[in-house]
Structure formats: C-alpha cells, structure tokens
Motif scaffolding. Structure first.
Motif, PDB file in Angstrom:
ATOM      1  N   SER A   9      45.630  42.506  39.787  1.00  0.00           N
ATOM      2  CA  SER A   9      46.204  42.040  41.040  1.00  0.00           C
ATOM      3  C   SER A   9      45.310  40.939  41.573  1.00  0.00           C
ATOM      4  N   LYS A  10      45.787  40.281  42.608  1.00  0.00           N
ATOM      5  CA  LYS A  10      45.050  39.144  43.132  1.00  0.00           C
ATOM      6  C   LYS A  10      43.783  39.575  43.854  1.00  0.00           C
ATOM      7  N   VAL A  11      42.844  38.656  43.911  1.00  0.00           N
ATOM      8  CA  VAL A  11      41.621  38.845  44.679  1.00  0.00           C
ATOM      9  C   VAL A  11      41.595  37.759  45.749  1.00  0.00           C
ATOM     10  N   ASP A  12      41.458  38.165  47.012  1.00  0.00           N
ATOM     11  CA  ASP A  12      41.344  37.213  48.109  1.00  0.00           C
ATOM     12  C   ASP A  12      39.888  36.799  48.257  1.00  0.00           C
ATOM     13  N   VAL A  13      39.667  35.508  48.502  1.00  0.00           N
ATOM     14  CA  VAL A  13      38.316  34.960  48.590  1.00  0.00           C
ATOM     15  C   VAL A  13      38.191  34.140  49.869  1.00  0.00           C
ATOM     16  N   VAL A  14      37.076  34.316  50.576  1.00  0.00           N
ATOM     17  CA  VAL A  14      36.799  33.530  51.779  1.00  0.00           C
ATOM     18  C   VAL A  14      35.384  32.963  51.688  1.00  0.00           C
ATOM     19  N   VAL A  15      35.258  31.647  51.890  1.00  0.00           N
ATOM     20  CA  VAL A  15      33.932  31.036  52.035  1.00  0.00           C
ATOM     21  C   VAL A  15      33.531  31.259  53.485  1.00  0.00           C
ATOM     22  N   GLY A  16      32.710  32.277  53.720  1.00  0.00           N
ATOM     23  CA  GLY A  16      32.431  32.706  55.081  1.00  0.00           C
ATOM     24  C   GLY A  16      31.441  31.831  55.821  1.00  0.00           C
ATOM     25  N   GLU A  17      30.370  31.471  55.170  1.00  0.00           N
ATOM     26  CA  GLU A  17      29.341  30.658  55.825  1.00  0.00           C
ATOM     27  C   GLU A  17      28.580  29.903  54.747  1.00  0.00           C
ATOM     28  N   THR A  18      28.323  28.629  55.007  1.00  0.00           N
ATOM     29  CA  THR A  18      27.605  27.856  54.007  1.00  0.00           C
ATOM     30  C   THR A  18      26.893  26.665  54.621  1.00  0.00           C
ATOM     31  N   ASP A  19      25.747  26.362  54.069  1.00  0.00           N
ATOM     32  CA  ASP A  19      25.099  25.065  54.172  1.00  0.00           C
ATOM     33  C   ASP A  19      25.133  24.557  52.738  1.00  0.00           C
ATOM     34  N   PRO A  20      26.073  23.669  52.405  1.00  0.00           N
ATOM     35  CA  PRO A  20      26.336  23.351  50.994  1.00  0.00           C
ATOM     36  C   PRO A  20      25.130  22.900  50.193  1.00  0.00           C
ATOM     37  N   GLY A  21      24.082  22.450  50.858  1.00  0.00           N
ATOM     38  CA  GLY A  21      22.900  22.039  50.122  1.00  0.00           C
ATOM     39  C   GLY A  21      21.933  23.174  49.859  1.00  0.00           C
ATOM     40  N   THR A  22      22.218  24.348  50.454  1.00  0.00           N
ATOM     41  CA  THR A  22      21.250  25.437  50.382  1.00  0.00           C
ATOM     42  C   THR A  22      21.850  26.773  49.945  1.00  0.00           C
ATOM     43  N   TYR A  23      22.892  27.239  50.635  1.00  0.00           N
ATOM     44  CA  TYR A  23      23.413  28.576  50.365  1.00  0.00           C
ATOM     45  C   TYR A  23      24.901  28.652  50.700  1.00  0.00           C
ATOM     46  N   ALA A  24      25.546  29.697  50.208  1.00  0.00           N
ATOM     47  CA  ALA A  24      26.942  29.990  50.529  1.00  0.00           C
ATOM     48  C   ALA A  24      27.137  31.499  50.484  1.00  0.00           C
ATOM     49  N   ILE A  25      27.830  32.042  51.483  1.00  0.00           N
ATOM     50  CA  ILE A  25      28.166  33.463  51.525  1.00  0.00           C
ATOM     51  C   ILE A  25      29.678  33.578  51.340  1.00  0.00           C
ATOM     52  N   LEU A  26      30.091  34.248  50.276  1.00  0.00           N
ATOM     53  CA  LEU A  26      31.504  34.399  49.957  1.00  0.00           C
ATOM     54  C   LEU A  26      31.906  35.868  50.013  1.00  0.00           C
ATOM     55  N   TYR A  27      33.146  36.091  50.442  1.00  0.00           N
ATOM     56  CA  TYR A  27      33.718  37.430  50.515  1.00  0.00           C
ATOM     57  C   TYR A  27      34.869  37.525  49.523  1.00  0.00           C
ATOM     58  N   TYR A  28      34.941  38.663  48.822  1.00  0.00           N
ATOM     59  CA  TYR A  28      35.993  38.905  47.846  1.00  0.00           C
ATOM     60  C   TYR A  28      36.652  40.246  48.184  1.00  0.00           C
ATOM     61  N   GLN A  29      37.986  40.278  48.172  1.00  0.00           N
ATOM     62  CA  GLN A  29      38.679  41.531  48.445  1.00  0.00           C
ATOM     63  C   GLN A  29      39.806  41.751  47.450  1.00  0.00           C
ATOM     64  N   LYS A  30      39.780  42.910  46.801  1.00  0.00           N
ATOM     65  CA  LYS A  30      40.874  43.350  45.944  1.00  0.00           C
ATOM     66  C   LYS A  30      41.354  44.687  46.473  1.00  0.00           C
ATOM     67  N   GLY A  31      42.615  44.749  46.876  1.00  0.00           N
ATOM     68  CA  GLY A  31      43.102  45.949  47.539  1.00  0.00           C
ATOM     69  C   GLY A  31      42.347  46.141  48.844  1.00  0.00           C
ATOM     70  N   ARG A  32      41.712  47.307  49.008  1.00  0.00           N
ATOM     71  CA  ARG A  32      40.920  47.563  50.210  1.00  0.00           C
ATOM     72  C   ARG A  32      39.425  47.434  49.939  1.00  0.00           C
ATOM     73  N   SER A  33      39.045  47.076  48.724  1.00  0.00           N
ATOM     74  CA  SER A  33      37.627  46.980  48.367  1.00  0.00           C
ATOM     75  C   SER A  33      37.116  45.565  48.623  1.00  0.00           C
TER      76      SER A  33
END
Length: 207
Positions: free
Chosen positions: A126-150
């Motif tokens: 099934s699909k996985v939803d992805v969100v780029v939550g917070e980033t400074d593109p030259g340094t770091y990125a915090i991403l969220y992944y959700q499949k179902g309720r996980s």
C-alpha cells in the motif's frame, strides 16, 4: 529473496452531514481518528531543488519490530536525491547487506501540497505518505513516513554528524508523534557506499 525482503523492510496517514431519510435516533459512526501526519506541517517555503544531492541517514524512530530486533546490525546508509520534474523526488538509497552494497530506487510523487508526497512500490502493499517536516537544505532534513497507522521519523544530514541542536529538533519531532527514545536509533557514521553494480539494484519506482 530474503535479502530483497530485508531491504524493502528497511528502506523504511469533516464528517459528512447525515443522509436524507436517515431514521431518527440512529447513531452515526464516529469519524475516523485523525491521521498522525495530518498534524504534521510541511516545511514552509520549501524549494525542492535545494534537497538535491547526497544525504546520509543519521537517525530513525519507528516501532518496527524487525528494526528493534536487528538494531545492532544497522549499516551506514547514504541517499542521493534528484528532482527530475520539479515536483517529485527521485531517491536512490545505498546500503550494505551482508557486505554487498545495494541501491534501492524510489520515487516520491507529489500529494496535493508542497512538501507532501506519496511513495508507491511493488514491495509495500500500500502507499506510504511522506512529509518533509523541517529542513535546512544545507544541513539537515526531518522526514515523516506513514503506512496505515504506523509512523516513522527519519533524520537526514548532509554529513554523518549533525549538531546537538539538530538532534534536539529530531527528538522533539519524534515525541510530537507519540514515539520515544526507546524506539529511536542512530546509524553508523562510517562504512558508506555510494554505488552498486547492476545485479544489486532494486527498482521500486514502478507500482
């Protein structure tokens, strides 16, 4: 095939008005609980081309049982990002399995608003939803992944070492979606590979 399964596992979301003619006193079903990602805001002013280039996986928070059982075997993981059409992200993940470097190819396709994507592939069911939550593109990125309720939260860095302030942001993001330090793992800072031969490429870009 076991190796492919392991890679797929690791390479790891208004109630309508009542209808006319509804019988009086009949209870409506309660609305479904809010998806965890609905409460996560995407990075404002995100410029996708700035995400292009090499990243490394610094940390990950997930309730995945396989990850907990095999956390002592985590391998350094590098990621190459391109923006082929200005809207989606083409992702190549490089990691070792039994000493051999594999490449996993994925495509994060746009999902309605900037910074939100959907990942589909043969190995996910099934699909996985992805969100780029917070980033400074030259340094770091915090991403969220959700499949179902996980839900899973990942911290990527332009290098394998990020500042304590960035780690604090990541850990705050983890707690905000109901995860904890007990299911947070940090990856090795050495032993990266950035290429794989043609026999060790797993292409998940086609549904």
């Amino acid at each position: 095939m076991a190796a492919l399964g392991t890679l797929l596992l690791l390479g790891l979301l208004l109630t309508a008005p009542p209808a006319l003619g509804q019988r009086p006193g009949r209870r409506r079903r309660p609305p479904p609980p809010q998806s965890p990602l609905e409460a996560v805001g995407a990075q404002e002013g995100l410029s996708l081309p700035q995400l292009a280039g090499r990243w490394v996986l610094v940390g990950m928070a997930s309730r995945c049982g396989y990850l907990a059982e095999h956390s002592h075997r985590l391998e350094a993981t590098a990621v190459m990002v391109t923006v082929p059409d200005g809207q989606s992200l083409a992702i190549s993940t490089f990691r070792k399995l039994d000493g051999t470097c594999w490449e996993i190819r994925q495509r994060y396709r746009p999902a309605g608003s900037l910074g939100r994507f959907v990942l589909k592939g043969r190995g996910y069911g099934s699909k996985v939803d992805v969100v780029v939550g917070e980033t400074d593109p030259g340094t770091y990125a915090i991403l969220y992944y959700q499949k179902g309720r996980s839900i899973t939260v990942k911290l990527y860095g332009r290098s394998s070492r990020v500042s304590d302030a960035v780690v604090d942001k990541f850990e705050q993001s983890v707690r905000a979606v109901g995860l904890s330090e007990d299911v947070t793992y940090y990856f090795p800072t050495y032993g990266f590979c950035d290429s794989a031969d043609e026999f060790h490429i797993l292409d998940e870009t086609q549904p």
